[in-house]
Scaffold this motif. Sequence first.
Motif, PDB file in Angstrom:
ATOM      1  N   LEU A 151      34.749  45.225  43.764  1.00 21.13           N
ATOM      2  CA  LEU A 151      35.023  43.805  43.895  1.00 21.13           C
ATOM      3  C   LEU A 151      35.447  43.484  45.319  1.00 21.13           C
ATOM      4  O   LEU A 151      36.161  44.257  45.952  1.00 21.13           O
ATOM      5  N   ILE A 152      35.026  42.348  45.786  1.00 23.77           N
ATOM      6  CA  ILE A 152      35.476  41.871  47.083  1.00 23.77           C
ATOM      7  C   ILE A 152      36.587  40.864  46.808  1.00 23.77           C
ATOM      8  O   ILE A 152      36.336  39.749  46.364  1.00 23.77           O
ATOM      9  N   LEU A 153      37.808  41.301  47.042  1.00 21.34           N
ATOM     10  CA  LEU A 153      38.976  40.481  46.758  1.00 21.34           C
ATOM     11  C   LEU A 153      39.875  40.439  47.979  1.00 21.34           C
ATOM     12  O   LEU A 153      39.834  41.340  48.820  1.00 21.34           O
ATOM     13  N   PRO A 154      40.712  39.411  48.070  1.00 24.35           N
ATOM     14  CA  PRO A 154      41.723  39.408  49.132  1.00 24.35           C
ATOM     15  C   PRO A 154      42.652  40.608  48.960  1.00 24.35           C
ATOM     16  O   PRO A 154      42.797  41.160  47.869  1.00 24.35           O
ATOM     17  N   GLU A 155      43.277  41.017  50.040  1.00 17.10           N
ATOM     18  CA  GLU A 155      44.148  42.206  50.043  1.00 17.10           C
ATOM     19  C   GLU A 155      45.228  42.144  48.965  1.00 17.10           C
ATOM     20  O   GLU A 155      45.526  43.131  48.318  1.00 17.10           O
ATOM     21  N   CYS A 156      45.803  40.970  48.744  1.00 12.13           N
ATOM     22  CA  CYS A 156      46.895  40.839  47.772  1.00 12.13           C
ATOM     23  C   CYS A 156      46.425  40.945  46.325  1.00 12.13           C
ATOM     24  O   CYS A 156      47.241  41.082  45.425  1.00 12.13           O
ATOM     25  N   MET A 157      45.114  40.900  46.090  1.00 12.95           N
ATOM     26  CA  MET A 157      44.609  40.938  44.718  1.00 12.95           C
ATOM     27  C   MET A 157      43.785  42.188  44.405  1.00 12.95           C
ATOM     28  O   MET A 157      43.202  42.279  43.337  1.00 12.95           O
ATOM     29  N   LYS A 158      43.768  43.164  45.292  1.00 13.95           N
ATOM     30  CA  LYS A 158      42.939  44.353  45.074  1.00 13.95           C
ATOM     31  C   LYS A 158      43.387  45.170  43.869  1.00 13.95           C
ATOM     32  O   LYS A 158      42.583  45.827  43.237  1.00 13.95           O
ATOM     33  N   LEU A 159      44.664  45.140  43.556  1.00 13.42           N
ATOM     34  CA  LEU A 159      45.173  45.903  42.421  1.00 13.42           C
ATOM     35  C   LEU A 159      45.235  45.090  41.128  1.00 13.42           C
ATOM     36  O   LEU A 159      45.705  45.588  40.106  1.00 13.42           O
ATOM     37  N   LEU A 160      44.774  43.856  41.157  1.00 11.73           N
ATOM     38  CA  LEU A 160      44.819  42.999  39.972  1.00 11.73           C
ATOM     39  C   LEU A 160      44.103  43.620  38.773  1.00 11.73           C
ATOM     40  O   LEU A 160      44.654  43.623  37.669  1.00 11.73           O
ATOM     41  N   PRO A 161      42.895  44.183  38.913  1.00  9.05           N
ATOM     42  CA  PRO A 161      42.259  44.800  37.736  1.00  9.05           C
ATOM     43  C   PRO A 161      43.083  45.954  37.158  1.00  9.05           C
ATOM     44  O   PRO A 161      43.178  46.097  35.937  1.00  9.05           O
ATOM     45  N   LEU A 162      43.693  46.749  38.011  1.00  7.70           N
ATOM     46  CA  LEU A 162      44.533  47.849  37.547  1.00  7.70           C
ATOM     47  C   LEU A 162      45.728  47.317  36.753  1.00  7.70           C
ATOM     48  O   LEU A 162      46.022  47.796  35.660  1.00  7.70           O
ATOM     49  N   TYR A 163      46.413  46.312  37.293  1.00  5.43           N
ATOM     50  CA  TYR A 163      47.583  45.762  36.604  1.00  5.43           C
ATOM     51  C   TYR A 163      47.191  45.077  35.294  1.00  5.43           C
ATOM     52  O   TYR A 163      47.909  45.183  34.300  1.00  5.43           O
ATOM     53  N   CYS A 164      46.063  44.398  35.279  1.00  9.56           N
ATOM     54  CA  CYS A 164      45.601  43.768  34.025  1.00  9.56           C
ATOM     55  C   CYS A 164      45.331  44.829  32.968  1.00  9.56           C
ATOM     56  O   CYS A 164      45.689  44.651  31.800  1.00  9.56           O
ATOM     57  N   ASN A 165      44.713  45.935  33.358  1.00  4.22           N
ATOM     58  CA  ASN A 165      44.451  47.023  32.423  1.00  4.22           C
ATOM     59  C   ASN A 165      45.760  47.610  31.895  1.00  4.22           C
ATOM     60  O   ASN A 165      45.887  47.903  30.703  1.00  4.22           O
ATOM     61  N   CYS A 166      46.758  47.774  32.765  1.00  5.32           N
ATOM     62  CA  CYS A 166      48.063  48.292  32.341  1.00  5.32           C
ATOM     63  C   CYS A 166      48.737  47.340  31.359  1.00  5.32           C
ATOM     64  O   CYS A 166      49.331  47.782  30.369  1.00  5.32           O
ATOM     65  N   ILE A 167      48.650  46.054  31.610  1.00  7.16           N
ATOM     66  CA  ILE A 167      49.270  45.063  30.722  1.00  7.16           C
ATOM     67  C   ILE A 167      48.580  45.057  29.366  1.00  7.16           C
ATOM     68  O   ILE A 167      49.232  45.029  28.319  1.00  7.16           O
ATOM     69  N   ILE A 168      47.253  45.124  29.362  1.00  3.82           N
ATOM     70  CA  ILE A 168      46.502  45.107  28.108  1.00  3.82           C
ATOM     71  C   ILE A 168      46.839  46.324  27.247  1.00  3.82           C
ATOM     72  O   ILE A 168      46.940  46.229  26.028  1.00  3.82           O
ATOM     73  N   LYS A 169      47.065  47.478  27.879  1.00  6.99           N
ATOM     74  CA  LYS A 169      47.373  48.706  27.142  1.00  6.99           C
ATOM     75  C   LYS A 169      48.847  48.849  26.786  1.00  6.99           C
ATOM     76  O   LYS A 169      49.231  49.807  26.129  1.00  6.99           O
ATOM     77  N   SER A 170      49.672  47.926  27.193  1.00  2.12           N
ATOM     78  CA  SER A 170      51.109  48.011  26.957  1.00  2.12           C
ATOM     79  C   SER A 170      51.439  47.885  25.477  1.00  2.12           C
ATOM     80  O   SER A 170      50.795  47.144  24.729  1.00  2.12           O
ATOM     81  N   ASP A 171      52.473  48.602  25.044  1.00  2.00           N
ATOM     82  CA  ASP A 171      52.936  48.510  23.658  1.00  2.00           C
ATOM     83  C   ASP A 171      53.474  47.123  23.332  1.00  2.00           C
ATOM     84  O   ASP A 171      53.492  46.719  22.182  1.00  2.00           O
ATOM     85  N   ALA A 172      53.916  46.394  24.340  1.00  4.14           N
ATOM     86  CA  ALA A 172      54.455  45.060  24.101  1.00  4.14           C
ATOM     87  C   ALA A 172      53.361  44.081  23.668  1.00  4.14           C
ATOM     88  O   ALA A 172      53.639  43.141  22.930  1.00  4.14           O
ATOM     89  N   LEU A 173      52.135  44.297  24.103  1.00  4.98           N
ATOM     90  CA  LEU A 173      51.047  43.382  23.766  1.00  4.98           C
ATOM     91  C   LEU A 173      50.082  43.943  22.735  1.00  4.98           C
ATOM     92  O   LEU A 173      49.524  43.192  21.942  1.00  4.98           O
ATOM     93  N   GLN A 174      49.848  45.230  22.771  1.00  7.09           N
ATOM     94  CA  GLN A 174      48.867  45.836  21.892  1.00  7.09           C
ATOM     95  C   GLN A 174      49.531  46.275  20.602  1.00  7.09           C
ATOM     96  O   GLN A 174      50.442  47.089  20.608  1.00  7.09           O
TER      97      GLN A 174
END
Length: 137
Positions: free
Chosen positions: A1-24
């Motif tokens: 993905l071509i993203l601004p520097e501040c958003m390069k880790l957004l897919p990683l963090y979204c994946n972590c949130i989706i797999k969290s016990d608090a949400l799943q």
Amino acid sequence: LILPECMKLLPLYCNCIIKSDALQGSSEIMTDDRSWLMQTVMSMDVPSSHIYFYPRLVPLHELNPDSNTLPVAIRCSADRLSDTGVYLLENGLSMFMWIGLHVPQDWVQNVFGVNSAAQINIESQKLLQIDNKVSNQ
């Protein structure tokens, strides 16, 4: 993905949130525990939630006994773990220690007071207080 520097880790963090016990929802976590986690996550500030969703992995075997600083945390991935290392995984709520099978015997002796990693009491929740620099660190 071509993203601004501040958003390069957004897919990683979204994946972590989706797999969290608090949400799943799963059968491995009780309803009360999930409710507590949801409430805890909702009350976290940004730095705390960042560490909760993407825990710190600190290589303890790289500790310098003459320094008071912790080693730099490494990327939290199973690929980064070495059989000759000891790692502390910390997410702000819990801490886990991962001990490789081929950790040097002197390191295990200095920290745990046993001769090999196989003899470490995994049920213990406290470290022994042994009078040496590695153990104190």
